[in-house]
Design a protein around this motif. Sequence first.
Motif, PDB file in Angstrom:
ATOM      1  N   ARG A   1       0.866  -1.207   0.000  1.00  0.00           N
ATOM      2  CA  ARG A   1       0.000   0.000   0.000  1.00  0.00           C
ATOM      3  C   ARG A   1       0.893   1.245   0.000  1.00  0.00           C
ATOM      4  NH1 ARG A   1      -5.211  -0.871   1.721  1.00  0.00           N
ATOM      5  NH2 ARG A   1      -5.727  -2.850   2.753  1.00  0.00           N
ATOM      6  N   PRO A   2       0.393   2.369  -0.489  1.00  0.00           N
ATOM      7  CA  PRO A   2       1.187   3.611  -0.396  1.00  0.00           C
ATOM      8  C   PRO A   2       1.467   3.957   1.063  1.00  0.00           C
ATOM      9  CG  PRO A   2      -0.764   3.906  -1.809  1.00  0.00           C
ATOM     10  CD  PRO A   2      -0.936   2.585  -1.115  1.00  0.00           C
ATOM     11  N   ILE A   3       2.588   4.633   1.309  1.00  0.00           N
ATOM     12  CA  ILE A   3       2.909   5.129   2.665  1.00  0.00           C
ATOM     13  C   ILE A   3       3.012   6.644   2.578  1.00  0.00           C
ATOM     14  CG2 ILE A   3       4.698   5.240   4.462  1.00  0.00           C
ATOM     15  CD1 ILE A   3       5.248   2.311   4.025  1.00  0.00           C
ATOM     16  N   ALA A   4       2.291   7.331   3.449  1.00  0.00           N
ATOM     17  CA  ALA A   4       2.263   8.802   3.415  1.00  0.00           C
ATOM     18  C   ALA A   4       2.868   9.365   4.693  1.00  0.00           C
ATOM     19  CB  ALA A   4       0.820   9.290   3.278  1.00  0.00           C
ATOM     20  N   VAL A   5       3.475  10.551   4.559  1.00  0.00           N
ATOM     21  CA  VAL A   5       3.935  11.307   5.731  1.00  0.00           C
ATOM     22  C   VAL A   5       3.395  12.725   5.589  1.00  0.00           C
ATOM     23  CG1 VAL A   5       6.153  11.817   4.591  1.00  0.00           C
ATOM     24  CG2 VAL A   5       5.921  12.114   7.065  1.00  0.00           C
ATOM     25  N   GLY A   6       2.837  13.248   6.692  1.00  0.00           N
ATOM     26  CA  GLY A   6       2.248  14.579   6.597  1.00  0.00           C
ATOM     27  C   GLY A   6       2.656  15.458   7.759  1.00  0.00           C
ATOM     28  N   PHE A   7       2.529  16.786   7.547  1.00  0.00           N
ATOM     29  CA  PHE A   7       2.576  17.708   8.685  1.00  0.00           C
ATOM     30  C   PHE A   7       1.331  18.573   8.650  1.00  0.00           C
ATOM     31  CE2 PHE A   7       3.955  21.555   6.468  1.00  0.00           C
ATOM     32  CZ  PHE A   7       4.849  21.146   5.486  1.00  0.00           C
ATOM     33  N   PHE A   8       0.768  18.746   9.848  1.00  0.00           N
ATOM     34  CA  PHE A   8      -0.513  19.443   9.986  1.00  0.00           C
ATOM     35  C   PHE A   8      -0.283  20.856  10.500  1.00  0.00           C
ATOM     36  CE2 PHE A   8      -3.002  15.803   8.994  1.00  0.00           C
ATOM     37  CZ  PHE A   8      -2.328  14.703   9.512  1.00  0.00           C
ATOM     38  N   THR A   9      -1.126  21.755  10.032  1.00  0.00           N
ATOM     39  CA  THR A   9      -0.989  23.171  10.377  1.00  0.00           C
ATOM     40  C   THR A   9      -1.390  23.441  11.834  1.00  0.00           C
ATOM     41  OG1 THR A   9      -1.395  23.837   8.082  1.00  0.00           O
ATOM     42  CG2 THR A   9      -1.904  25.470   9.794  1.00  0.00           C
ATOM     43  N   ASP A  10      -0.601  24.318  12.493  1.00  0.00           N
ATOM     44  CA  ASP A  10      -0.999  24.853  13.799  1.00  0.00           C
ATOM     45  C   ASP A  10      -1.397  23.767  14.795  1.00  0.00           C
ATOM     46  OD1 ASP A  10      -3.693  26.779  15.223  1.00  0.00           O
ATOM     47  OD2 ASP A  10      -1.556  26.846  15.719  1.00  0.00           O
ATOM     48  N   GLU A  11      -0.533  22.786  14.969  1.00  0.00           N
ATOM     49  CA  GLU A  11      -0.848  21.783  16.009  1.00  0.00           C
ATOM     50  C   GLU A  11      -0.770  22.433  17.379  1.00  0.00           C
ATOM     51  OE1 GLU A  11       1.157  20.555  18.502  1.00  0.00           O
ATOM     52  OE2 GLU A  11      -0.205  18.983  19.152  1.00  0.00           O
ATOM     53  N   GLU A  12       0.181  23.354  17.565  1.00  0.00           N
ATOM     54  CA  GLU A  12       0.417  23.861  18.912  1.00  0.00           C
ATOM     55  C   GLU A  12      -0.742  24.712  19.445  1.00  0.00           C
ATOM     56  OE1 GLU A  12       2.412  22.842  20.849  1.00  0.00           O
ATOM     57  OE2 GLU A  12       4.200  22.153  19.823  1.00  0.00           O
ATOM     58  N   GLY A  13      -1.393  25.460  18.578  1.00  0.00           N
ATOM     59  CA  GLY A  13      -2.481  26.305  19.067  1.00  0.00           C
ATOM     60  C   GLY A  13      -1.990  27.470  19.911  1.00  0.00           C
ATOM     61  N   ALA A  14      -0.678  27.741  19.860  1.00  0.00           N
ATOM     62  CA  ALA A  14      -0.140  28.823  20.700  1.00  0.00           C
ATOM     63  C   ALA A  14      -0.498  30.189  20.127  1.00  0.00           C
ATOM     64  CB  ALA A  14       1.376  28.692  20.815  1.00  0.00           C
ATOM     65  N   ARG A  15      -0.513  30.302  18.797  1.00  0.00           N
ATOM     66  CA  ARG A  15      -0.846  31.589  18.151  1.00  0.00           C
ATOM     67  C   ARG A  15      -2.329  31.662  17.795  1.00  0.00           C
ATOM     68  NH1 ARG A  15       1.266  33.807  12.211  1.00  0.00           N
ATOM     69  NH2 ARG A  15       0.600  35.989  12.515  1.00  0.00           N
TER      70      ARG A  15
END
Length: 418
Positions: A126-140
Amino acid sequence: MTSFPSAPESDLRIDIRRLLDRLAALAEIGAIEGTDGSSRLALTDEDKAGRDLVVGWMRDLDLDISIDGLGNVVGVMPGETTGPAVMCGSHIDTVHTGGRYDGNLGVLAGLEVIETLRTAGVTPHRPIAVGFFTDEEGARFQPDMLGSLVYVGGMALEQAHSITGIDGATVGDELERIGYIGAAPLPATAPVAFVELHIEQGPVLEAEGFDVGALTGVQGISWTEFTLTGQSNHAGTTPMSLRHDPGLVAFRAAAFVGDLAVELGHPQVGTVGRIELEPNLVNVVAASATFTVDLRNTDNGVLFDAERRVVDFIETTAADAGVIVSARELARFDPVEFDPDVVDRIERVAEAMGLSVKRMPSGAGHDAQMLSRICPTGMIFVPSQGGVSHNPAEHTNPTDLESGANVLLQVLTELAAK
Ligand code: HGY
Ligand code: MN
Ligand code: MN
């Protein structure tokens, strides 16, 4: 081209030097002088520079890259078959005083897993994906885990774009400004499974001598912003009996939050992390006080009770002081249980590698808690030195980083093998 063995006896292992080099290169962006840490608040120029660097690494690996309307970025390594991918990832935004591993490890270890597979000349079924999500920290911009919340359909894109941050900017304007508004569909197609590698950010694994954590879930999170309005006055001439002092009420509330958490006992925690007095001057009784309350617990019932008691205390104390209260919910996420099969698999793979594994809940919020709404999800923890995080001194030793990334490699290859 070989496909994967279904059992974890594959002797593939990640290249820790390559992973450490990428962690160091990313940490250079927004580097906090004299420390190992970085400051890359969501959607700032530093965040953009971090994004550009990681997207460049995705391109170098010939991944199929997609960006959605909230700036979530996903790179996919094609498999023998098409269709939904087995996904990993985390976040690369930081708090203002961030370390180099929080979030970054889960994203860069995902890249490392893919590069290890590519170098070994194998193709996952199966395909393998890697992602990064916006604003995980919620600090701003609150709430935290904003990008993954929208990714899974927990908030409409338009609503997320309209969120105003602590500096008055909106999510939509800042995404536009840094050029990360993409066209990938939202909500996203559910992955086959999602696995996030993350540092523990707490003291448990190190204190109890475990190599790895197999996360059972994430505790509930409650963020509220209170604004108290009183009467600004002269600090020298105004008798205490005539004051309407929002600052005094705010500091009493902060003490109450801490005392309540101690009274309720572990795992309850309570934090007043941000407080602003207006006009914030030595000889002026404040006109207003704005502060945030962060409450967390694995038990939703106790968390609701804690929220109610905090509101009751603030309302009563403010009324006695002739101060007006307004409250705004910034985040409220129930506790989450991860998929038992994924948790079992993480535990089994880690043990097969000779690692000691502890099942535990997460004290911190993570993107995985959002992905668990749409697919079987689990998390792998590695120890944080001294339990320190959200602090530039955050550190995890290379051996633990390597162990965590190898567990991720094996778990992803198993999940992608059928
Ligand atoms: O607040 C948290 O738990 C996470 O770091 N966003
Ligand atoms: Mn994190
Ligand atoms: Mn964090």
